[in-house]
Write a protein that holds these residues in place. Sequence first.
Motif, short mmCIF file in Angstrom:
data_model
loop_
_atom_site.label_atom_id
_atom_site.label_comp_id
_atom_site.label_asym_id
_atom_site.label_seq_id
_atom_site.Cartn_x
_atom_site.Cartn_y
_atom_site.Cartn_z
N LEU A 164 13.99 -1.34 -1.82
CA LEU A 164 12.79 -2.15 -2.05
C LEU A 164 13.01 -2.93 -3.32
CD1 LEU A 164 10.18 -3.71 -1.70
CD2 LEU A 164 9.20 -1.67 -2.85
N VAL A 165 13.40 -4.19 -3.62
CA VAL A 165 13.53 -5.04 -4.88
C VAL A 165 12.30 -5.13 -5.31
CG1 VAL A 165 14.65 -6.87 -5.71
CG2 VAL A 165 15.69 -5.92 -3.89
N ALA A 166 12.00 -4.71 -6.74
CA ALA A 166 10.63 -4.94 -7.24
C ALA A 166 10.61 -4.37 -8.61
CB ALA A 166 9.59 -4.21 -6.28
N ASP A 167 9.77 -4.99 -9.47
CA ASP A 167 9.47 -4.61 -10.84
C ASP A 167 8.44 -3.60 -11.17
OD1 ASP A 167 8.51 -4.49 -13.34
OD2 ASP A 167 8.53 -6.53 -13.81
N VAL A 168 8.85 -2.41 -11.18
CA VAL A 168 8.10 -1.24 -11.20
C VAL A 168 6.89 -1.07 -12.14
CG1 VAL A 168 10.17 0.04 -10.31
CG2 VAL A 168 9.57 0.02 -12.78
N THR A 169 6.84 -2.14 -13.01
CA THR A 169 5.62 -2.10 -13.95
C THR A 169 4.55 -3.16 -13.43
OG1 THR A 169 6.66 -4.18 -15.29
CG2 THR A 169 6.99 -1.87 -15.83
N LYS A 170 4.80 -3.90 -12.18
CA LYS A 170 4.01 -4.62 -11.46
C LYS A 170 3.44 -3.93 -10.44
CE LYS A 170 4.98 -8.59 -13.91
NZ LYS A 170 5.89 -7.86 -14.69
N ASP A 171 2.18 -4.49 -9.83
CA ASP A 171 1.40 -3.81 -8.77
C ASP A 171 2.34 -3.69 -7.33
OD1 ASP A 171 -0.52 -2.91 -7.00
OD2 ASP A 171 -1.60 -4.69 -6.86
N ILE A 172 2.69 -2.52 -7.15
CA ILE A 172 3.39 -2.31 -5.79
C ILE A 172 2.62 -1.13 -4.96
CG2 ILE A 172 5.61 -1.42 -4.97
CD1 ILE A 172 7.13 -1.79 -7.72
N ASP A 173 2.15 -1.83 -3.80
CA ASP A 173 1.63 -0.96 -2.76
C ASP A 173 2.74 -0.55 -1.88
OD1 ASP A 173 0.22 0.31 -0.95
OD2 ASP A 173 -1.04 -1.29 -0.35
N LEU A 174 3.47 0.54 -1.75
CA LEU A 174 4.16 1.21 -1.07
C LEU A 174 3.70 1.50 0.72
CD1 LEU A 174 6.25 3.52 -3.31
CD2 LEU A 174 6.69 1.04 -2.63
N GLY A 175 2.39 1.48 0.77
CA GLY A 175 1.88 1.70 2.06
C GLY A 175 1.96 3.27 2.55
N LYS A 176 2.32 3.97 1.76
CA LYS A 176 2.05 5.56 2.14
C LYS A 176 2.32 6.34 0.94
CE LYS A 176 5.91 7.62 3.33
NZ LYS A 176 7.29 8.22 3.96
N LYS A 177 1.86 7.43 0.88
CA LYS A 177 2.19 8.37 -0.24
C LYS A 177 3.25 9.30 -0.14
CE LYS A 177 -1.88 7.42 -1.75
NZ LYS A 177 -2.22 6.54 -2.95
N PHE A 178 4.14 9.61 -1.28
CA PHE A 178 5.16 10.19 -1.16
C PHE A 178 5.18 11.70 -1.86
CE2 PHE A 178 6.57 5.94 -0.71
CZ PHE A 178 7.68 6.00 -0.05
N ASP A 179 5.94 12.67 -1.28
CA ASP A 179 5.95 13.78 -1.95
C ASP A 179 6.42 14.17 -3.52
OD1 ASP A 179 4.70 15.35 0.44
OD2 ASP A 179 6.78 14.63 1.39
N ILE A 180 7.55 13.27 -3.73
CA ILE A 180 8.20 13.50 -4.80
C ILE A 180 8.50 12.07 -5.41
CG2 ILE A 180 10.29 14.21 -6.14
CD1 ILE A 180 10.65 16.49 -4.01
#
Length: 299
Positions: free
Chosen positions: A130-146
Amino acid sequence: MRVCRYIFVSAILIHGGYMESLYMEKLYRLFPWPENPYEEEGRARYQEALEYMARVVEHGWIRERVGDRDRISIVEYCSGTGIGGIALARILREKYGVAIDLLLIDLRRSALEIAKRFSREELGFEVDTLVADVTKDIDLGKKFDIALLWGLTTPHFSPWNYIKFLSNVARSLSDKGIYIYEEGDRMYSILLLRGYKDVVSESSRNRIVLTIHRDYSPLTGYITRTIYDFIGHEYTDLKLYFWGLADSMAFTWIFFRDIDFIPLRSSYSGVAVAVDPRRDIRYEDYLYAKPRVLEKEDL
């Protein structure tokens, strides 16, 4: 899923992320950071990451939360070519026999393309990117373990932006999620041991550049250094914040219920492990807000 992801990426780039992406592409083209696993120095970093991850996954928190699982999902932020995420995925699979889902997030498409090829060779499957700025609002659509941050990356974040980044990290994790990040104490290693230098030569096998002090912002804490490439006669600015161990871990603790440190290279350089993201924080408040004191400053 991939079609929706590409649409989402395009939206990010249109709304301000495009220029940041171009900037990061140029920065890492000029700065001699060994990240390409198909080059000698990059391959050495990957081998080092494998060795370090083998020690990291022995931590009790990770053994407890991974050992009885069949599948583990990992998101690596600011992944670059995926050296950290791919190394962690490989070690977890070898150590605990778990299947792995891996998502890599970065602003540079070129690095992510290398990561996809490298993951096919190392893991036997192509990672999601995913190309994205990690300081902006990012909804990944799922929860990760790590969640992972590898490559001594925190200097890219001012304290203000690190809070925004941690908001994304914490809300992307499950309730028992783990945040792992590589960290070194620059207050000690740079400011006390070496002393801050106005001009520093940064080199690798194929490149020599100078970084030159240009500016300091007391409101953001950023030091701005100009990178000058003698071979290509190009330059760009690099913003840095010199995190120490205590301050980056204290910030992280605000978002997680516990945190520990694993010394790897030395007593002041290794990996921090934080667990159990706090759910009594409104993450969106930090992602969208900009305090008045910074209205005229670039985060």
